[in-house]
Design an enzyme around this catalytic site. Structure first.
Site, mmCIF file in Angstrom:
data_model
loop_
_atom_site.group_PDB
_atom_site.id
_atom_site.type_symbol
_atom_site.label_atom_id
_atom_site.label_comp_id
_atom_site.label_asym_id
_atom_site.label_seq_id
_atom_site.Cartn_x
_atom_site.Cartn_y
_atom_site.Cartn_z
ATOM 1 N N GLU A 199 0.901 -1.244 0.197
ATOM 2 C CA GLU A 199 -0.228 0.035 -0.083
ATOM 3 C C GLU A 199 0.867 1.426 -0.070
ATOM 4 O O GLU A 199 0.412 2.115 -0.828
ATOM 5 C CB GLU A 199 -0.894 -0.102 1.016
ATOM 6 C CG GLU A 199 -1.687 1.095 1.447
ATOM 7 C CD GLU A 199 -1.842 1.449 2.854
ATOM 8 O OE1 GLU A 199 -1.357 2.794 3.222
ATOM 9 O OE2 GLU A 199 -2.282 0.742 3.704
ATOM 10 N N HIS A 200 1.972 1.085 0.775
ATOM 11 C CA HIS A 200 2.923 2.445 0.698
ATOM 12 C C HIS A 200 3.581 2.540 -0.492
ATOM 13 O O HIS A 200 3.467 3.625 -1.100
ATOM 14 C CB HIS A 200 3.927 2.200 2.049
ATOM 15 C CG HIS A 200 3.534 2.617 3.271
ATOM 16 N ND1 HIS A 200 4.136 3.395 4.037
ATOM 17 C CD2 HIS A 200 2.615 1.934 4.056
ATOM 18 C CE1 HIS A 200 3.679 3.710 5.140
ATOM 19 N NE2 HIS A 200 2.574 2.860 5.182
ATOM 20 N N GLU A 254 6.514 3.188 11.756
ATOM 21 C CA GLU A 254 5.062 3.232 11.990
ATOM 22 C C GLU A 254 4.702 2.286 12.991
ATOM 23 O O GLU A 254 3.935 2.358 13.681
ATOM 24 C CB GLU A 254 4.302 2.957 10.700
ATOM 25 C CG GLU A 254 2.792 2.982 10.725
ATOM 26 C CD GLU A 254 2.030 2.820 9.496
ATOM 27 O OE1 GLU A 254 0.876 2.534 9.619
ATOM 28 O OE2 GLU A 254 2.514 3.043 8.389
#
Length: 472
Positions: free
Chosen positions: A95-96, A172
């Site tokens: 996704e990143h 994160e």
């Protein structure tokens, strides 16, 4: 960075956290809710239309004329539960990486265009799906569709852009999990609840496996799962369905279907046989907590009416200050500072209903757990009152109606439903199905599914700081 703040409530649910512990920015609803099934003559949301392109892309269009903007959202039917063994976190990592650009549109061009026109973008990863969305003035919809279609099959990755982004994901992880006792507790509860199903691993992944993810892993996952025949496009806002079809055919329609897309076949849970308990002590704990998850059916796996009954049960048991748990534990007994329940109904496989409570300083967790069990037993043995049932159902349906004011919410309803085995009609019929839930169904749901042998309970407690000896 936008992608660092993406997982919100969906991520919290994957960690078995109560919704109150997380933000709600980009998250899908816990269960399908629906707008009215007929058009609004005042210019509000209209009944959705749907079609499928020859290459397999499913498209849902929900016109909403109240403002000259559109929300464009693409769901891929793949999430962390579809990851190969040893590669946890690859769905979220990809996704990143989807923001790293293509040969036609190098990194940053899509985001720069959106910033120039005042648009917004974001993305999210859950156990069952990955989503990307933009909100833009209506005249830019075609441009956005062209950009999104380009990266559906044209992503270009190099070690130079993959490895630094892996460091971003690890940071994160540090911020959202390693430095959060609540998140670590939720991670452990989910792992204890799911003995065999991949829902037991965190969406963000296990740190030791994240550290080893590389460009080859990302491209293999991308080429396996990303393609028009494994995606759902939802467009809401000031649009005409015929125009959306024309634009979709001109952009996404040019992409070939991927013939090698993997069927989502996951190992399932064996019948639960034992109560599971997890204790986590951490010197950073500000307040101890009790966190329990029950293994229950989702909307996709339940018999007709069972998921709706579980939804209503969670509302009565622990949604808001008028709920059973809050009234008994916080208001009447004054042994908790907070208490509630939640149901993560939108899942492809067996899911969770959770309860949680935080004790007042003088109350021990065993006492709080005993009182929590007593509230659950009240419903199992005595059922729910007629007025209590009606208030819960009215509140749920009203919340769905009020949420029509948010285009992104409407897009998420339909995208989440289609990505987890439901249909547009399932979404539209949800209010009527909730209205039909009876008190007997709610009690039966509690009796059948809120069996402690189907649960994992976490106890989060404060321990002395590292280096200090514990005294007996």
């Amino acid at each position: 960075m936008i992608r660092s703040a993406v997982m919100s409530l969906a991520f919290a649910a994957a960690l078995a956290l109560p919704p109150a512990a997380a933000a709600t920015a980009a998250s899908p609803p816990a269960a399908p809710a629906a707008p009215a099934s007929s058009g609004d003559s005042a210019g509000g949301a209209l009944r959705p239309s749907e079609f499928t392109l020859p290459n397999g892309l499913q498209v849902v269009v929900v016109p909403d004329r109240r403002s000259p903007v559109v929300t464009h959202m693409v769901y891929y039917k793949v999430g962390s539960a579809d990851e190969p063994p040893g590669k946890s976190g690859i769905a979220h990592f990809l996704e990143h990486l989807m923001f790293k650009g293509t040969e036609k549109n190098p990194s940053g061009r899509f985001s720069k265009m959106l910033a120039t026109i005042g648009g917004q973008e974001n993305a999210f990863t859950t156990s069952d799906y990955t989503g990307y969305f933009q909100r833009v003035p209506r005249e830019y919809l075609g441009e956005v569709m062209a950009f999104e279609a380009d990266r559906m099959t044209g992503l270009v990755l190099t070690d130079a852009n993959v490895l630094p982004e892996r460091d971003v994901v690890l940071e994160e992880y540090n911020m959202r999990v390693a430095n959060s006792p609540d998140a670590r507790m939720g991670e452990q509860v989910a792992a204890a609840l799911y003995l065999n199903h991949p829902y037991g691993r965190p969406v963000i992944g296990w740190r030791g496996e994240i550290e080893k993810l590389d460009r080859a892993d990302a491209l293999a996952f991308y080429r396996t799962f990303y393609g028009p025949n494994n995606a759902v496009l939802v467009v809401t806002g000031d649009v005409d369905p015929a125009e959306v079809r024309r634009l979709a055919e001109a952009t996404y329609g040019k992409l070939p279907a991927r013939g090698d897309l993997t069927v989502r076949k996951r190992p399932q849970e064996p019948p639960p046989a034992a109560v599971r308990q997890v204790t986590l002590d951490d010197p950073r704990v500000a307040q101890p907590s009790l966190n329990r998850s029950y293994l229950v059916p989702s909307y996709a796996t339940a018999k007709r009416g069972d998921a709706e009954a579980l939804d209503v049960l969670a509302q009565i048991l622990g949604s808001g200050p008028n709920s059973r748990l809050y009234q008994r534990l916080v208001v009447e007994k004054r042994i908790a500072t907070g208490a509630g329940a939640w149901y993560q109904g939108s899942a492809l496989d067996a899911t969770r209903l959770g309860v949680y409570a935080r004790p007042t300083p003088e109350v021990a967790l065993p006492e709080l757990e005993k009182a929590t069990d007593a509230v659950i037993d009240e419903i199992i043995t005595g059922g729910v009152a007629a007025d209590e049932l009606e208030r819960a159902k009215t509140r749920m349906i009203a919340d769905a109606v009020y949420a029509q004011d948010n285009q992104a919410s409407m897009a998420r309803w339909y995208g989440t439903a289609l990505a987890t085995g439901s249909t547009v009609q399932d979404v539209l019929s949800w209010p009527e199905r909730v209205r039909a839930v009876t008190a007997e169904q709610v009690r039966d749901a509690a009796r059948v599914w809120l069996d402690k042998r189907r649960s994992a309970t976490g106890y989060l407690i404060k321990s002395p700081p590292t280096g200090e000896e514990k005294r007996s």
